[in-house]
Scaffold this motif. Structure first.
Motif, mmCIF file in Angstrom:
data_model
loop_
_atom_site.group_PDB
_atom_site.id
_atom_site.type_symbol
_atom_site.label_atom_id
_atom_site.label_comp_id
_atom_site.label_asym_id
_atom_site.label_seq_id
_atom_site.Cartn_x
_atom_site.Cartn_y
_atom_site.Cartn_z
ATOM 1 N N ASN A 38 39.707 43.207 41.931
ATOM 2 C CA ASN A 38 39.480 42.913 40.518
ATOM 3 C C ASN A 38 38.173 42.150 40.371
ATOM 4 O O ASN A 38 37.620 41.637 41.348
ATOM 5 N N THR A 39 37.707 42.019 39.122
ATOM 6 C CA THR A 39 36.599 41.090 38.890
ATOM 7 C C THR A 39 37.196 39.677 38.960
ATOM 8 O O THR A 39 38.403 39.489 38.712
ATOM 9 N N ASP A 40 36.343 38.665 39.254
ATOM 10 C CA ASP A 40 36.855 37.287 39.348
ATOM 11 C C ASP A 40 37.606 36.907 38.069
ATOM 12 O O ASP A 40 38.672 36.293 38.108
ATOM 13 N N HIS A 43 40.926 38.672 37.974
ATOM 14 C CA HIS A 43 41.744 38.231 39.107
ATOM 15 C C HIS A 43 42.510 36.956 38.729
ATOM 16 O O HIS A 43 43.716 36.850 38.958
ATOM 17 N N LYS A 44 41.786 36.019 38.079
ATOM 18 C CA LYS A 44 42.429 34.757 37.671
ATOM 19 C C LYS A 44 43.554 35.034 36.695
ATOM 20 O O LYS A 44 44.624 34.441 36.764
ATOM 21 N N SER A 67 38.689 39.561 44.859
ATOM 22 C CA SER A 67 37.866 39.703 43.652
ATOM 23 C C SER A 67 36.390 39.488 43.943
ATOM 24 O O SER A 67 36.014 38.827 44.918
ATOM 25 N N ILE A 68 35.570 40.075 43.064
ATOM 26 C CA ILE A 68 34.122 39.833 43.086
ATOM 27 C C ILE A 68 33.654 39.631 41.648
ATOM 28 O O ILE A 68 34.364 40.013 40.708
ATOM 29 N N SER A 69 32.463 39.066 41.495
ATOM 30 C CA SER A 69 31.968 38.769 40.150
ATOM 31 C C SER A 69 31.584 40.061 39.418
ATOM 32 O O SER A 69 31.157 41.034 40.040
ATOM 33 N N ASP A 70 31.742 40.049 38.081
ATOM 34 C CA ASP A 70 31.277 41.198 37.284
ATOM 35 C C ASP A 70 29.831 41.006 36.836
ATOM 36 O O ASP A 70 29.278 41.813 36.091
ATOM 37 N N THR A 95 27.473 43.172 45.734
ATOM 38 C CA THR A 95 28.593 42.262 46.073
ATOM 39 C C THR A 95 29.761 43.036 46.683
ATOM 40 O O THR A 95 30.467 42.519 47.552
#
Ligand code: UDP
Length: 456
Positions: A38-40, A43-44, A67-70, A95
């Protein structure tokens, strides 16, 4: 046969994360391991809405959530799809590559395969660079895939401009001679929030995502032959594996709610238990629809006016003041429902829906008639398909002020509930659609073929 580890990458919207979570669960059930990315930001949300219980936690050795940043900042508006796509394409390929390299460096299971949302098609280029094969997954209908796939042809034929705007004076077109006519105003990219968003989104898809279709033979789609036979004949490479529905293992609430951005309010299930058979109108508009105060008032008062029980999802991020006259005593309002469970409950009579493709397939799989109230993207096309081709729903119309009035809601709802033929067509279609994912159904066979290939 080896155990494949599959990296699954959805577009960061609820309507994409949900079917890809279900797909991942099915891959795990069939002996694969999954790393779900998911994106960070999402994900949260997924973690905080998970009903994780100690004895039912997620088995991380089988399905790992990472997760990784969008590419956007924490306070940026993620409903601005143009801005989101720009940020994603300029940051996520590198990323994602780093994420995979880190997984390999740590000595965790090596990623052996990538299943990317077609809206994240660029991920297959990352895979190619690292020597990892991939598949593409399309979470919407085959017809909408057909629109996107044919964009270059529509430009060549002078039907649209390269920015996606309409050039032809014809109001309808056919993607192929034996397909039903499509209204050009229903091209999904034209129904985004504004033209800048539309152009950005289409550019992102056409330049960074659909070219990846040339990198794989596996084009998976969340539909079924029984739902879209004509369209699937036109696009024979598209492999229907749907409808992807969660398996409701009530003993494991963690799996049941996995992927939801909001916590499900389960109190509506015991409320439904107390309502008569086929009496309740379920009202939900997915994850992105926003009402203004006037339309919210008309809906609230319209539900009162029907004088029937209703279950209404009012998301926290679109909560308006209830009008003073609103009584709501026949209803139950929740912030987010366990929708698939709701639609399969015997108390449900019909679904007032925005016609998102997931909501549509979930409703069709339960034989529930639709009251269609589309907003944007592919929803206007889905409404037309549901009402005019499948004949399992009726549409609500706006008045001269652009509002769906309380009177219209009552009138069309009464019409829908008194029409036995819509109900019986819905039930027949349910049988056909659900047979696709059971026994020797086509969608199940396609899925099994894919898993067999993965394992080889
Ligand atoms: N959904 C849910 N609870 C709700 C409303 C929606 O679980 O109260 C789920 C629904 O089951 C579907 C998804 O959210 O899987 C929404 O996807 P859809 O394609 O229908 O609409 P979108 O949110 O993309 O507009």
């Amino acid at each position: 046969m080896s155990i494949p580890t599959v990296l699954v990458l959805p577009f960061p919207f609820q309507g994409h994360v949900n079917p890809m979570t279900t797909l991942s669960q099915k891959l795990v059930e069939h002996g694969c391991k999954v790393v779900f990315v998911n994106t960070d930001f999402n994900h949260k949300r997924v973690l905080s809405s998970m009903v994780e219980q100690q004895d039912h936690s997620l088995d991380e050795s089988l399905m790992k959530l990472v997760s990784i940043s969008d590419g956007l900042g924490p306070d940026d508006d993620r409903s601005n799809i143009g801005k989101l796509c720009d940020a994603m394409i300029s940051t996520m390929p590198s990323t994602l590559e780093k994420l995979i390299e880190d997984i390999h460096l740590k000595g965790d299971n090596r990623i052996s395969f990538i299943v990317a949302d077609l809206n994240m098609g660029w991920a297959l280029n990352v895979g190619c660079k690292l020597g990892i094969k991939g598949a593409l997954f399309w979470p919407a209908s085959a017809a909408v895939f057909g629109m996107l796939y044919n964009v270059p042809r529509l430009i060549d034929d002078g039907i649209i401009n390269s920015d996606g705007s309409i050039l032809t004076s014809n109001k309808t077109i056919r993607l192929s001679p034996n397909m039903p006519e499509m209204e050009t105003t229903n091209f999904f990219w034209l129904n985004m929030a504004d033209t800048i968003n539309s152009t950005h989104f289409l550019n992102y898809l056409v330049h960074h995502c659909t070219p990846a279709l040339n990198l794989t033979e596996w084009w998976l789609c969340n539909t079924a032959y029984e739902l879209e036979p004509l369209m699937l004949t036109l696009a024979p490479k598209l492999l229907p594996i749907g409808p992807l529905l969660r398996s409701y293992d009530n003993t494991n609430p963690t799996l049941r709610s996995l992927g939801q951005f909001w916590e499900e309010d389960l109190s509506c299930m015991s409320w439904l238990d107390q309502q008569p058979h086929r009496s309740v109108t379920y009202v939900a508009f997915g994850s992105h629809t926003y009402f203004d105060q006037n339309q919210f008032n008309e809906l609230a008062l319209g539900l009162d006016l029907t004088n029937k029980p209703f279950l209404w999802v009012v998301r926290q991020d679109n909560k308006m003041a209830y009008p003073n006259e609103f009584q709501g005593h026949k209803g139950k309002i929740v912030g987010w429902a366990p929708q698939q469970m709701v639609l399969s409950h015997p108390a449900i009579a019909c679904f007032i829906s925005h016609c998102g493709w997931n909501s549509s397939t979930e409703c069709l799989s339960n034989g529930v008639p639709f009251l269609c109230w589309p907003y944007f993207g592919d929803q206007p096309y889905n409404r037309k398909y549901i009402c005019d081709e499948l004949n399992v729903g009726l549409g609500l119309n706006s008045d001269e002020n652009g509002l769906v009035s309380r009177g219209e809601i009552k009138k069309i709802l009464d019409q829908l509930l008194s029409d036995g033929s819509i109900r019986s067509r819905s039930l027949k279609l349910k049988e056909k659609v659900t047979s696709s994912t059971t026994d020797c159904g086509q969608s199940l066979e396609n899925f099994n073929k894919f898993v067999k290939w993965l394992k080889e």
